[in-house]
Design a protein around this motif. Structure first.
Motif, PDB file in Angstrom:
ATOM      1  N   SER A   3      40.616  34.470  31.707  1.00 43.21           N
ATOM      2  CA  SER A   3      39.536  34.416  30.723  1.00 43.21           C
ATOM      3  C   SER A   3      38.173  34.492  31.398  1.00 43.21           C
ATOM      4  O   SER A   3      38.004  34.116  32.554  1.00 43.21           O
ATOM      5  N   ILE A   4      37.214  34.964  30.649  1.00 43.83           N
ATOM      6  CA  ILE A   4      35.843  35.091  31.158  1.00 43.83           C
ATOM      7  C   ILE A   4      35.283  33.718  31.530  1.00 43.83           C
ATOM      8  O   ILE A   4      34.533  33.588  32.493  1.00 43.83           O
ATOM      9  N   ASP A   5      35.663  32.678  30.798  1.00 41.59           N
ATOM     10  CA  ASP A   5      35.187  31.330  31.106  1.00 41.59           C
ATOM     11  C   ASP A   5      35.673  30.877  32.485  1.00 41.59           C
ATOM     12  O   ASP A   5      34.912  30.307  33.261  1.00 41.59           O
ATOM     13  N   LYS A   6      36.937  31.143  32.785  1.00 43.68           N
ATOM     14  CA  LYS A   6      37.474  30.778  34.100  1.00 43.68           C
ATOM     15  C   LYS A   6      36.815  31.600  35.203  1.00 43.68           C
ATOM     16  O   LYS A   6      36.498  31.083  36.269  1.00 43.68           O
ATOM     17  N   LEU A   7      36.618  32.890  34.932  1.00 48.40           N
ATOM     18  CA  LEU A   7      36.006  33.764  35.941  1.00 48.40           C
ATOM     19  C   LEU A   7      34.569  33.364  36.237  1.00 48.40           C
ATOM     20  O   LEU A   7      34.116  33.447  37.367  1.00 48.40           O
ATOM     21  N   GLN A   8      33.849  32.914  35.208  1.00 43.97           N
ATOM     22  CA  GLN A   8      32.455  32.536  35.414  1.00 43.97           C
ATOM     23  C   GLN A   8      32.295  31.219  36.159  1.00 43.97           C
ATOM     24  O   GLN A   8      31.186  30.866  36.537  1.00 43.97           O
ATOM     25  N   LYS A  40      27.695  37.751  34.617  1.00 46.96           N
ATOM     26  CA  LYS A  40      28.664  38.680  34.042  1.00 46.96           C
ATOM     27  C   LYS A  40      28.485  40.079  34.629  1.00 46.96           C
ATOM     28  O   LYS A  40      29.458  40.785  34.863  1.00 46.96           O
ATOM     29  N   TYR A  41      27.236  40.470  34.872  1.00 49.32           N
ATOM     30  CA  TYR A  41      26.961  41.785  35.451  1.00 49.32           C
ATOM     31  C   TYR A  41      27.594  41.900  36.836  1.00 49.32           C
ATOM     32  O   TYR A  41      28.269  42.875  37.142  1.00 49.32           O
ATOM     33  N   THR A  42      27.401  40.895  37.655  1.00 48.72           N
ATOM     34  CA  THR A  42      27.979  40.892  39.002  1.00 48.72           C
ATOM     35  C   THR A  42      29.499  40.892  38.925  1.00 48.72           C
ATOM     36  O   THR A  42      30.165  41.601  39.679  1.00 48.72           O
ATOM     37  N   LEU A  43      30.035  40.120  38.024  1.00 53.04           N
ATOM     38  CA  LEU A  43      31.481  40.036  37.848  1.00 53.04           C
ATOM     39  C   LEU A  43      32.075  41.403  37.486  1.00 53.04           C
ATOM     40  O   LEU A  43      33.055  41.848  38.090  1.00 53.04           O
ATOM     41  N   VAL A  44      31.461  42.086  36.543  1.00 50.52           N
ATOM     42  CA  VAL A  44      31.954  43.399  36.110  1.00 50.52           C
ATOM     43  C   VAL A  44      31.827  44.424  37.229  1.00 50.52           C
ATOM     44  O   VAL A  44      32.752  45.200  37.483  1.00 50.52           O
ATOM     45  N   LYS A  78      49.962  38.894  37.431  1.00 46.99           N
ATOM     46  CA  LYS A  78      50.341  38.948  36.022  1.00 46.99           C
ATOM     47  C   LYS A  78      49.812  40.228  35.387  1.00 46.99           C
ATOM     48  O   LYS A  78      50.322  40.676  34.379  1.00 46.99           O
ATOM     49  N   ALA A  79      48.774  40.781  35.988  1.00 49.80           N
ATOM     50  CA  ALA A  79      48.097  41.947  35.435  1.00 49.80           C
ATOM     51  C   ALA A  79      48.886  43.220  35.676  1.00 49.80           C
ATOM     52  O   ALA A  79      49.538  43.384  36.701  1.00 49.80           O
ATOM     53  N   ALA A  80      48.768  44.133  34.729  1.00 47.70           N
ATOM     54  CA  ALA A  80      49.416  45.435  34.851  1.00 47.70           C
ATOM     55  C   ALA A  80      48.398  46.521  35.187  1.00 47.70           C
ATOM     56  O   ALA A  80      48.772  47.668  35.406  1.00 47.70           O
ATOM     57  N   THR A  81      47.119  46.154  35.230  1.00 50.29           N
ATOM     58  CA  THR A  81      46.068  47.137  35.503  1.00 50.29           C
ATOM     59  C   THR A  81      45.336  46.789  36.790  1.00 50.29           C
ATOM     60  O   THR A  81      45.385  45.653  37.267  1.00 50.29           O
ATOM     61  N   PHE A  82      44.635  47.772  37.327  1.00 50.17           N
ATOM     62  CA  PHE A  82      43.874  47.556  38.552  1.00 50.17           C
ATOM     63  C   PHE A  82      42.713  46.587  38.315  1.00 50.17           C
ATOM     64  O   PHE A  82      42.426  45.742  39.156  1.00 50.17           O
ATOM     65  N   VAL A  83      42.069  46.694  37.172  1.00 46.27           N
ATOM     66  CA  VAL A  83      40.979  45.770  36.849  1.00 46.27           C
ATOM     67  C   VAL A  83      41.520  44.352  36.730  1.00 46.27           C
ATOM     68  O   VAL A  83      40.917  43.399  37.226  1.00 46.27           O
ATOM     69  N   GLY A  84      42.663  44.200  36.100  1.00 46.80           N
ATOM     70  CA  GLY A  84      43.293  42.887  35.974  1.00 46.80           C
ATOM     71  C   GLY A  84      43.612  42.283  37.329  1.00 46.80           C
ATOM     72  O   GLY A  84      43.406  41.085  37.555  1.00 46.80           O
ATOM     73  N   LEU A  85      44.117  43.116  38.244  1.00 46.85           N
ATOM     74  CA  LEU A  85      44.400  42.637  39.605  1.00 46.85           C
ATOM     75  C   LEU A  85      43.112  42.187  40.295  1.00 46.85           C
ATOM     76  O   LEU A  85      43.086  41.145  40.958  1.00 46.85           O
ATOM     77  N   ALA A  86      42.046  42.961  40.130  1.00 52.36           N
ATOM     78  CA  ALA A  86      40.764  42.591  40.732  1.00 52.36           C
ATOM     79  C   ALA A  86      40.266  41.261  40.170  1.00 52.36           C
ATOM     80  O   ALA A  86      39.783  40.402  40.912  1.00 52.36           O
ATOM     81  N   LEU A  87      40.397  41.073  38.867  1.00 52.26           N
ATOM     82  CA  LEU A  87      39.972  39.815  38.244  1.00 52.26           C
ATOM     83  C   LEU A  87      40.817  38.641  38.734  1.00 52.26           C
ATOM     84  O   LEU A  87      40.296  37.550  38.956  1.00 52.26           O
ATOM     85  N   GLU A 132      42.163  38.444  41.689  1.00 53.21           N
ATOM     86  CA  GLU A 132      41.677  38.173  43.047  1.00 53.21           C
ATOM     87  C   GLU A 132      40.417  37.322  43.010  1.00 53.21           C
ATOM     88  O   GLU A 132      40.264  36.396  43.811  1.00 53.21           O
ATOM     89  N   ILE A 133      39.530  37.623  42.075  1.00 49.32           N
ATOM     90  CA  ILE A 133      38.295  36.838  41.942  1.00 49.32           C
ATOM     91  C   ILE A 133      38.630  35.401  41.562  1.00 49.32           C
ATOM     92  O   ILE A 133      38.104  34.453  42.146  1.00 49.32           O
ATOM     93  N   LEU A 134      39.507  35.230  40.596  1.00 48.41           N
ATOM     94  CA  LEU A 134      39.880  33.887  40.139  1.00 48.41           C
ATOM     95  C   LEU A 134      40.524  33.078  41.258  1.00 48.41           C
ATOM     96  O   LEU A 134      40.270  31.885  41.392  1.00 48.41           O
ATOM     97  N   GLU A 135      41.344  33.727  42.073  1.00 50.88           N
ATOM     98  CA  GLU A 135      42.022  33.034  43.175  1.00 50.88           C
ATOM     99  C   GLU A 135      41.146  32.924  44.422  1.00 50.88           C
ATOM    100  O   GLU A 135      41.612  32.477  45.464  1.00 50.88           O
ATOM    101  N   GLU A 136      39.888  33.319  44.299  1.00 53.95           N
ATOM    102  CA  GLU A 136      38.901  33.268  45.384  1.00 53.95           C
ATOM    103  C   GLU A 136      39.343  34.063  46.612  1.00 53.95           C
ATOM    104  O   GLU A 136      39.029  33.719  47.740  1.00 53.95           O
ATOM    105  N   LYS A 137      40.058  35.139  46.373  1.00 50.67           N
ATOM    106  CA  LYS A 137      40.433  36.047  47.445  1.00 50.67           C
ATOM    107  C   LYS A 137      39.433  37.191  47.528  1.00 50.67           C
ATOM    108  O   LYS A 137      39.496  38.016  48.422  1.00 50.67           O
ATOM    109  N   LEU A 138      38.531  37.219  46.585  1.00 42.67           N
ATOM    110  CA  LEU A 138      37.458  38.199  46.541  1.00 42.67           C
ATOM    111  C   LEU A 138      36.206  37.445  46.129  1.00 42.67           C
ATOM    112  O   LEU A 138      36.136  36.885  45.041  1.00 42.67           O
ATOM    113  N   ILE A 139      35.254  37.384  47.034  1.00 40.88           N
ATOM    114  CA  ILE A 139      34.021  36.634  46.767  1.00 40.88           C
ATOM    115  C   ILE A 139      32.810  37.488  47.109  1.00 40.88           C
ATOM    116  O   ILE A 139      32.923  38.513  47.776  1.00 40.88           O
TER     117      ILE A 139
END
Length: 71
Positions: free
Chosen positions: A6-11, A17-21, A43-52, A54-61
């Motif tokens: 969710s966007i709330d968890k990602l934020q 939001k601009y940086t996140l996107v 869990k994601a089936a898309t590349f964007v989902g995988l990227a998100l 990674e962000i949530l798991e703090e593997k991409l900062i």
């Protein structure tokens, strides 16, 4: 359709939001080109989902000291 993560968890990881996107889009293109991602059980089936995920798991900062070059 519910967006996961969710966007709330990602934020909690990246406030703007601009940086996140922008970060997710760039990383999704990298994943698409290389087929390599850093999520162990995605869990994601898309590349964007995988990227998100990674962000949530703090593997991409974002480096807070990085400054965009002026043209």
């Amino acid at each position: 359709m519910i967006l996961e993560p969710s966007i709330d968890k990602l934020q909690t990881k990246i406030v703007s939001k601009y940086t996140l996107v922008t970060l997710a889009a760039k990383r999704a293109r990298q994943i698409q080109d290389t087929k390599i991602h850093n999520v162990e059980n995605p869990k994601a089936a898309t590349f964007v989902g995988l990227a998100l995920e990674e962000i949530l798991e703090e593997k991409l900062i974002i480096d807070p000291d990085y400054v965009m070059p002026k043209e």
